[in-house]
Design a protein around this motif. Structure first.
Motif, PDB file in Angstrom:
ATOM      1  N   SER A  76       0.856  -1.182   0.000  1.00 59.27           N
ATOM      2  CA  SER A  76       0.000   0.000   0.000  1.00 59.27           C
ATOM      3  C   SER A  76       0.893   1.232   0.000  1.00 59.27           C
ATOM      4  CB  SER A  76      -0.912   0.013   1.228  1.00 59.27           C
ATOM      5  OG  SER A  76      -1.752  -1.125   1.238  1.00 59.27           O
ATOM      6  N   PHE A  77       0.461   2.270  -0.755  1.00 58.36           N
ATOM      7  CA  PHE A  77       1.288   3.465  -0.915  1.00 58.36           C
ATOM      8  C   PHE A  77       0.510   4.698  -0.468  1.00 58.36           C
ATOM      9  CE2 PHE A  77       2.876   0.420  -3.935  1.00 58.36           C
ATOM     10  CZ  PHE A  77       4.247   0.594  -3.943  1.00 58.36           C
ATOM     11  N   MET A  78       1.251   5.674   0.026  1.00 61.72           N
ATOM     12  CA  MET A  78       0.706   7.015   0.258  1.00 61.72           C
ATOM     13  C   MET A  78       1.732   8.009  -0.259  1.00 61.72           C
ATOM     14  SD  MET A  78      -0.593   8.919   3.735  1.00 61.72           S
ATOM     15  CE  MET A  78      -1.982   7.816   3.891  1.00 61.72           C
ATOM     16  N   LEU A  79       1.332   8.713  -1.361  1.00 61.77           N
ATOM     17  CA  LEU A  79       2.250   9.657  -1.981  1.00 61.77           C
ATOM     18  C   LEU A  79       2.260  10.975  -1.228  1.00 61.77           C
ATOM     19  CD1 LEU A  79       1.256   9.005  -5.685  1.00 61.77           C
ATOM     20  CD2 LEU A  79       3.542   8.645  -4.744  1.00 61.77           C
ATOM     21  N   SER A  80       3.422  11.587  -1.182  1.00 66.26           N
ATOM     22  CA  SER A  80       3.491  12.934  -0.618  1.00 66.26           C
ATOM     23  C   SER A  80       2.846  13.921  -1.580  1.00 66.26           C
ATOM     24  CB  SER A  80       4.951  13.317  -0.364  1.00 66.26           C
ATOM     25  OG  SER A  80       5.662  13.385  -1.593  1.00 66.26           O
ATOM     26  N   SER A  81       2.284  14.972  -1.050  1.00 66.07           N
ATOM     27  CA  SER A  81       1.638  15.983  -1.887  1.00 66.07           C
ATOM     28  C   SER A  81       2.698  16.826  -2.580  1.00 66.07           C
ATOM     29  CB  SER A  81       0.730  16.863  -1.044  1.00 66.07           C
ATOM     30  OG  SER A  81       1.483  17.500  -0.028  1.00 66.07           O
ATOM     31  N   VAL A  82       2.265  17.494  -3.657  1.00 63.61           N
ATOM     32  CA  VAL A  82       3.156  18.415  -4.365  1.00 63.61           C
ATOM     33  C   VAL A  82       2.527  19.799  -4.322  1.00 63.61           C
ATOM     34  CG1 VAL A  82       4.118  16.659  -5.889  1.00 63.61           C
ATOM     35  CG2 VAL A  82       2.048  17.840  -6.566  1.00 63.61           C
ATOM     36  N   PRO A  83       3.337  20.830  -4.337  1.00 62.89           N
ATOM     37  CA  PRO A  83       2.782  22.192  -4.314  1.00 62.89           C
ATOM     38  C   PRO A  83       1.875  22.442  -5.519  1.00 62.89           C
ATOM     39  CG  PRO A  83       5.145  22.207  -3.866  1.00 62.89           C
ATOM     40  CD  PRO A  83       4.810  20.820  -4.319  1.00 62.89           C
ATOM     41  N   ALA A  84       0.846  23.244  -5.320  1.00 66.24           N
ATOM     42  CA  ALA A  84      -0.077  23.570  -6.407  1.00 66.24           C
ATOM     43  C   ALA A  84       0.694  24.255  -7.541  1.00 66.24           C
ATOM     44  CB  ALA A  84      -1.186  24.479  -5.894  1.00 66.24           C
ATOM     45  N   GLY A  85       0.416  23.804  -8.766  1.00 63.74           N
ATOM     46  CA  GLY A  85       1.054  24.398  -9.936  1.00 63.74           C
ATOM     47  C   GLY A  85       2.458  23.917 -10.203  1.00 63.74           C
ATOM     48  N   ALA A  86       2.953  22.934  -9.416  1.00 60.22           N
ATOM     49  CA  ALA A  86       4.315  22.447  -9.628  1.00 60.22           C
ATOM     50  C   ALA A  86       4.407  21.700 -10.953  1.00 60.22           C
ATOM     51  CB  ALA A  86       4.729  21.541  -8.476  1.00 60.22           C
ATOM     52  N   HIS A  87       5.529  21.890 -11.637  1.00 57.95           N
ATOM     53  CA  HIS A  87       5.752  21.233 -12.924  1.00 57.95           C
ATOM     54  C   HIS A  87       7.132  20.601 -12.932  1.00 57.95           C
ATOM     55  CE1 HIS A  87       2.124  22.769 -14.839  1.00 57.95           C
ATOM     56  NE2 HIS A  87       2.400  23.958 -14.339  1.00 57.95           N
ATOM     57  N   GLN A  88       7.236  19.509 -13.675  1.00 67.05           N
ATOM     58  CA  GLN A  88       8.507  18.828 -13.892  1.00 67.05           C
ATOM     59  C   GLN A  88       9.204  18.492 -12.568  1.00 67.05           C
ATOM     60  OE1 GLN A  88      10.711  21.340 -16.603  1.00 67.05           O
ATOM     61  NE2 GLN A  88       9.374  20.845 -18.326  1.00 67.05           N
ATOM     62  N   VAL A  89       8.413  17.929 -11.660  1.00 68.59           N
ATOM     63  CA  VAL A  89       8.941  17.508 -10.362  1.00 68.59           C
ATOM     64  C   VAL A  89       9.815  16.269 -10.574  1.00 68.59           C
ATOM     65  CG1 VAL A  89       8.319  16.592  -8.096  1.00 68.59           C
ATOM     66  CG2 VAL A  89       7.016  18.477  -9.090  1.00 68.59           C
ATOM     67  N   THR A  90      11.019  16.280  -9.999  1.00 68.85           N
ATOM     68  CA  THR A  90      11.978  15.190 -10.211  1.00 68.85           C
ATOM     69  C   THR A  90      12.152  14.305  -8.978  1.00 68.85           C
ATOM     70  OG1 THR A  90      13.809  16.645  -9.578  1.00 68.85           O
ATOM     71  CG2 THR A  90      13.244  16.513 -11.929  1.00 68.85           C
ATOM     72  N   GLU A  91      11.669  14.722  -7.808  1.00 73.74           N
ATOM     73  CA  GLU A  91      11.764  13.898  -6.595  1.00 73.74           C
ATOM     74  C   GLU A  91      10.454  13.966  -5.835  1.00 73.74           C
ATOM     75  OE1 GLU A  91      15.042  14.856  -4.120  1.00 73.74           O
ATOM     76  OE2 GLU A  91      16.546  13.977  -5.466  1.00 73.74           O
ATOM     77  N   ARG A  92      10.060  12.812  -5.300  1.00 72.19           N
ATOM     78  CA  ARG A  92       8.808  12.764  -4.549  1.00 72.19           C
ATOM     79  C   ARG A  92       8.844  11.545  -3.631  1.00 72.19           C
ATOM     80  NH1 ARG A  92       2.773  12.928  -7.313  1.00 72.19           N
ATOM     81  NH2 ARG A  92       1.576  13.243  -5.389  1.00 72.19           N
ATOM     82  N   LYS A  93       8.413  11.733  -2.394  1.00 76.23           N
ATOM     83  CA  LYS A  93       8.449  10.654  -1.425  1.00 76.23           C
ATOM     84  C   LYS A  93       7.129   9.888  -1.416  1.00 76.23           C
ATOM     85  CE  LYS A  93      11.786  12.712   1.777  1.00 76.23           C
ATOM     86  NZ  LYS A  93      12.022  13.163   3.168  1.00 76.23           N
ATOM     87  N   ALA A  94       7.239   8.648  -1.011  1.00 71.58           N
ATOM     88  CA  ALA A  94       6.042   7.822  -0.846  1.00 71.58           C
ATOM     89  C   ALA A  94       6.250   6.923   0.362  1.00 71.58           C
ATOM     90  CB  ALA A  94       5.784   6.983  -2.096  1.00 71.58           C
ATOM     91  N   ARG A  95       5.238   6.878   1.228  1.00 72.28           N
ATOM     92  CA  ARG A  95       5.257   5.944   2.345  1.00 72.28           C
ATOM     93  C   ARG A  95       4.543   4.672   1.911  1.00 72.28           C
ATOM     94  NH1 ARG A  95       2.769   8.912   7.352  1.00 72.28           N
ATOM     95  NH2 ARG A  95       1.491   9.835   5.712  1.00 72.28           N
ATOM     96  N   LEU A  96       5.104   3.559   2.335  1.00 75.21           N
ATOM     97  CA  LEU A  96       4.485   2.297   1.910  1.00 75.21           C
ATOM     98  C   LEU A  96       4.532   1.286   3.036  1.00 75.21           C
ATOM     99  CD1 LEU A  96       6.693  -0.209   1.126  1.00 75.21           C
ATOM    100  CD2 LEU A  96       7.351   1.517  -0.551  1.00 75.21           C
ATOM    101  N   LYS A  97       3.628   0.325   2.895  1.00 73.57           N
ATOM    102  CA  LYS A  97       3.558  -0.783   3.845  1.00 73.57           C
ATOM    103  C   LYS A  97       3.447  -2.062   3.038  1.00 73.57           C
ATOM    104  CE  LYS A  97       0.826  -2.728   7.619  1.00 73.57           C
ATOM    105  NZ  LYS A  97      -0.374  -2.566   8.488  1.00 73.57           N
ATOM    106  N   LEU A  98       4.386  -2.985   3.311  1.00 75.40           N
ATOM    107  CA  LEU A  98       4.322  -4.267   2.634  1.00 75.40           C
ATOM    108  C   LEU A  98       3.220  -5.121   3.226  1.00 75.40           C
ATOM    109  CD1 LEU A  98       8.082  -5.292   2.218  1.00 75.40           C
ATOM    110  CD2 LEU A  98       6.490  -4.634   0.419  1.00 75.40           C
ATOM    111  N   HIS A  99       2.499  -5.838   2.357  1.00 74.56           N
ATOM    112  CA  HIS A  99       1.465  -6.744   2.819  1.00 74.56           C
ATOM    113  C   HIS A  99       2.080  -8.089   3.185  1.00 74.56           C
ATOM    114  CE1 HIS A  99      -1.619  -4.321   0.217  1.00 74.56           C
ATOM    115  NE2 HIS A  99      -1.171  -3.648   1.262  1.00 74.56           N
TER     116      HIS A  99
END
Length: 832
Positions: free
Chosen positions: A567-590
């Motif tokens: 299961s994943f939960m993506l981090s939010s990105v700022p409104a209007g952001a473009h060409q984002v190259t890094e983004r965190k995600a929290r996850l839990k293995l089943h």
């Protein structure tokens, strides 16, 4: 002697035949376009206008004589005057000459009684005829003279029938040229029209040169139709001036043919004179030609020449009847036609002769089991098939299956095969398939897309243009229909959109149908899909939740990550952001994930219907290494006290680290959790870097020795982690706060008063600049005086002037110092 007489009689019969033919004109095709009034020659006049209709005893509406295909015994021919000059109305007479059809009962010609031309008249036709001759005498007719001519020459019948075909072809050529001259400029090609004439009448016409004069073109065409006059120059000796008076090419051809020189060249001048003197001493026969008016009436025209003295003029017009049964017509394939437009269909007949006769069918209809309607039809004769141009612009019929039908005289004629009528589609519900929408990505090259939501069978063009840029020139798009244009209902179509130079945004596909109307279908060209480049991402068993860092392109467009095993939960990105190259995600293995598994996932992308599959998003590793506890060891005899959790800089410090899930080649990382890192260290067992050394001290035990000042400045929150090649890096473990303390070697207090109850003192040692205040307890401190002063010749030694109250609180009272920024004093070993 007898042989000589027989030869002379044979020659005389041939000359009489040719002379008679030279005065005879055969009609234009039944559905020909009428020439301009008396356009047959430059010097012509209308003889009279009348209507000739054939009535069948079996019933049915009367039909024009020039549209009849078969004349049967018992048919009636009705004559009605339309316009006869008043000067001749009471004297003019009209008679009929019938040539029998092949195999008809009876022999020879039939000459019917002359009737008054000024009133309606009717003849009962006694035989099945192949030619009908009309003799018009403005000043009356002596039928006996015509009868005597026929009786004295019974073998004229077959020769007249053969000649009729040739002269009918000439008249058809005149009609073809007239149609071209009366067409809209640019709507017809003369040589194309002549090719159609050649196909219908089996005459090879040369291609006309645009540089040739009208009279030259007329002579070339007439010579091709009548090779017998090829050695005769119709433009010589005064004839050219008369031709040049005609109004165009059609009139020039007619003028050359109907004029006396051509007639003489065809029939023979000597015997024409003999026929006039021997058989019709008081009659001057003239060739006349008909013009079918828009009303269907016939206007008879002839050259305007004065009659010879003591003769009266008779005008002759002969009409060839095809004497052919209805063609066997069929459509070689089913035709699907749009409603309300002009369309073309191909038909075939049983024989080539039937193909050429098909234009004589009339009253064409589209017929179904429930509906029928008359339609205008133009037949273009071809070598192996005819083209029927159907005008459906004024036809009110529902969509469905129909058949083509017509009349052959009064008999029904039905074309085998079906025609389906279809309405033009309304493309308001047309859309791309979801898969097609997903593939329209800017810069992805040529993309084949599918459209659904309507019947596309009549689409003739596709283009693409930006939705909100009306000035942009639409770009053509290649498209294909499953069965081809007009091949029946087609509920889908494909198009190839070149996205190479298209920018992301809203566009319109412009679909054009055979009616010329264009409708818009909105589409979207998407930005490039997100791409996660640092795959596979390593995740560990045994973690209740863990965070991974995605690296790649356009990561802001990821709306979800899903996997059967996580299961994943993506981090939010700022409104209007473009060409984002890094983004965190929290996850839990089943449950069910195992060490070594490579897990796939689906990436939901903004505005894309189908999730994008990622085959190798996660690599499952074993549990992370974990620093369970740390035992520290460092000098406790410093002359300035350490506070809880502090690590002295400038001296050797040792740590014994107890680690779980550690393999044989661990690596220890050291850094500051805040911004005070001076140099991060990474050590493996056996490594030595300056004063730092790491050794394995047993199973799950690492021994670390270093000066913490190597890693961070004073205030560094020193942390350690352990990394194994397979499992990754442990969570950081805090080792303590790095503190650099002053060293006090000597303390003295003088009796010199520095203020009320304060006396001057001196501290000697190193790093004394760190001391901000001094005092006798940790709560009350007194600011130092000035800055440290180096001791000459003593290396790093310094002295610092201080002020303390007198007396001390107790004998041997320790001195407390406050480091800069601290609010409590530290006990030192310096005593009074």
């Amino acid at each position: 002697m007898k042989t000589s007489i027989r030869k002379k009689l044979a020659v005389n019969r041939r000359l009489i035949l040719n002379s008679f033919i030279s005065l005879t004109l055969f009609a234009l095709p039944a559905f020909g376009v009428a020439l301009r009034p008396c356009a047959g020659a430059g010097n012509s006049l209308p003889v009279g206008t009348f209507r000739l209709m054939v009535v069948s005893p079996k019933g049915g509406a009367p039909l024009p004589l020039n549209s009849i295909n078969v004349i049967q015994p018992g048919d009636k021919l009705k004559y009605e005057p339309v316009k006869i000059a008043p000067a001749i109305k009471d004297k003019a007479r009209i008679a009929l000459v019938l040539l029998p059809a092949h195999g008809a009962t009876g022999k020879g010609l039939a000459v019917l009684d002359a009737k008054a031309a000024g009133t309606s008249a009717e003849w009962s036709l006694p035989l099945r005829a192949s030619v009908v001759g009309v003799v018009f005498g403005p000043r009356g007719l002596d039928v006996k003279k015509v009868t005597s001519l026929v009786k004295k020459n019974p073998d004229l019948v077959p020769e007249l029938a053969r000649y009729a075909q040739k002269t009918a072809t000439v008249n058809a050529l005149v009609d073809t040229l007239s149609q071209y001259e009366q067409s809209q400029p640019g709507s017809m090609d003369l040589n194309a029209a002549l090719r159609g004439f050649s196909a219908q009448y089996g005459v090879a016409l040369p291609r006309l040169s645009s540089g040739a004069s009208t009279d030259q073109q007329a002579s070339i065409l007439l010579s091709a139709v009548l090779p017998s006059i090829s050695n005769y120059d119709p433009l010589a000796s005064g004839r050219s001036a008369m031709v040049q008076q005609s109004a165009g090419l059609a009139a020039s051809v007619a003028s050359l043919f109907y004029g006396t020189p051509v007639g003489l060249a065809v029939g023979g001048a000597a015997l024409f004179q003999n026929m006039r003197t021997m058989m019709f001493p008081d009659t001057d026969f003239r060739a006349a030609f008909p013009q079918t008016l828009k009303s269907g009436d016939v206007e008879l025209c002839a050259q305007n020449h004065s009659p010879r003295p003591r003769t009266r003029i008779a005008y002759l017009w002969m009409l060839r009847i095809p004497d052919a049964s209805a063609p066997s017509v069929s459509l070689p394939e089913t035709h699907n036609l749009p409603m309300g437009l002009k369309s073309q269909v191909k038909v075939t007949c049983a024989t080539h002769d039937q193909l050429r006769l098909l234009p004589r069918a009339h009253d064409w209809q589209l017929v179904s089991s429930d509906h029928k309607a008359k339609i205008p039809v133009k037949v273009e004769v071809g070598a192996t098939e005819d083209t029927l141009s159907l005008d459906l612009t004024g036809v009110k019929l529902p969509a469905g299956e129909y058949h083509l039908a017509a009349l052959w005289d009064w008999q029904p004629l039905r074309a085998a095969g079906a025609i389906w009528l279809h309405p033009f589609s309304d493309f308001s519900n047309v859309r791309l398939t979801p898969d097609s929408e997903d593939h329209l990505i800017a810069g992805s090259g040529t993309v084949k897309v599918s459209l659904i939501g309507a019947d596309f069978e009549f689409v003739t063009g596709v283009a693409i243009a930006p939705a909100h840029q009306s000035h942009s020139q639409p770009q053509d798009v290649f498209f294909t229909l499953p069965s081809g244009v007009g091949a029946g209902q087609q509920l889908s179509m494909s198009a190839e959109v070149n996205t190479t130079k298209l920018q992301p945004g809203a566009y319109q596909l412009q679909l054009t149908q055979t009616d010329g109307k264009t409708q818009q279908v909105p589409i979207v060209i998407h930005p490039p899909n997100p791409e996660i480049q640092n795959v596979p991402l390593r995740v560990n068993l045994g973690e209740p939740q863990q965070t991974v860092l995605l690296r790649g392109t356009n990561l802001e467009r990821i709306v979800s990550l899903t996997s059967p095993e996580a299961s994943f939960m993506l981090s939010s990105v700022p409104a209007g952001a473009h060409q984002v190259t890094e983004r965190k995600a929290r996850l839990k293995l089943h449950l069910g994930a195992h060490k070594g598994d490579v897990l796939e996932a689906s990436m939901g992308v903004e505005e894309i219907h189908k999730p994008v599959k990622i085959d190798d998003l996660l690599q499952v590793a074993g549990p992370l290494p974990k620093i369970v506890s740390v035992n520290e060891s460092f000098p406790k005899d410093g002359n300035v006290a350490l506070q809880q959790g502090e690590i002295p800089a400038g001296s050797a410090v040792s740590f014994a680290m107890h680690v779980q899930n550690m393999d044989s080649r661990p690596a220890v990382g050291l850094s500051c959790s805040n911004d005070a890192t001076r140099e991060a260290l990474h050590l493996m067992p056996g490594d030595r870097k300056g004063s730092a050394q790491l050794d394995a001290a047993g199973a799950g035990l690492l021994f670390l020795s270093l000066d913490p000042g190597m890693v961070g400045q004073s205030g560094c929150e020193l942390i350690a982690d352990v990394t194994t090649e397979d499992a990754g890096t442990s969570n950081p473990y805090p080792l303590g706060k790095v503190v650099r303390l002053p060293q006090i070697d000597k303390f003295s207090l003088s009796n010199e008063r520095a203020g009320q109850s304060l006396y001057a003192g001196v501290l000697t040692g190193q790093d004394l600049q760190m001391i901000e205040k001094t005092g006798w307890n940790p709560k009350a401190g007194y600011p130092v005086q000035g800055i440290p002063t180096p001791v000459p010749g003593s290396g790093m030694q310094q002295t610092l002037n201080i002020e303390l109250p007198w007396p001390p609180p107790a004998p041997e009272a320790p001195v407390y110092v406050w480091l800069r920024g601290e609010d409590h004093g530290r006990r030192t070993n310096a005593k009074y």
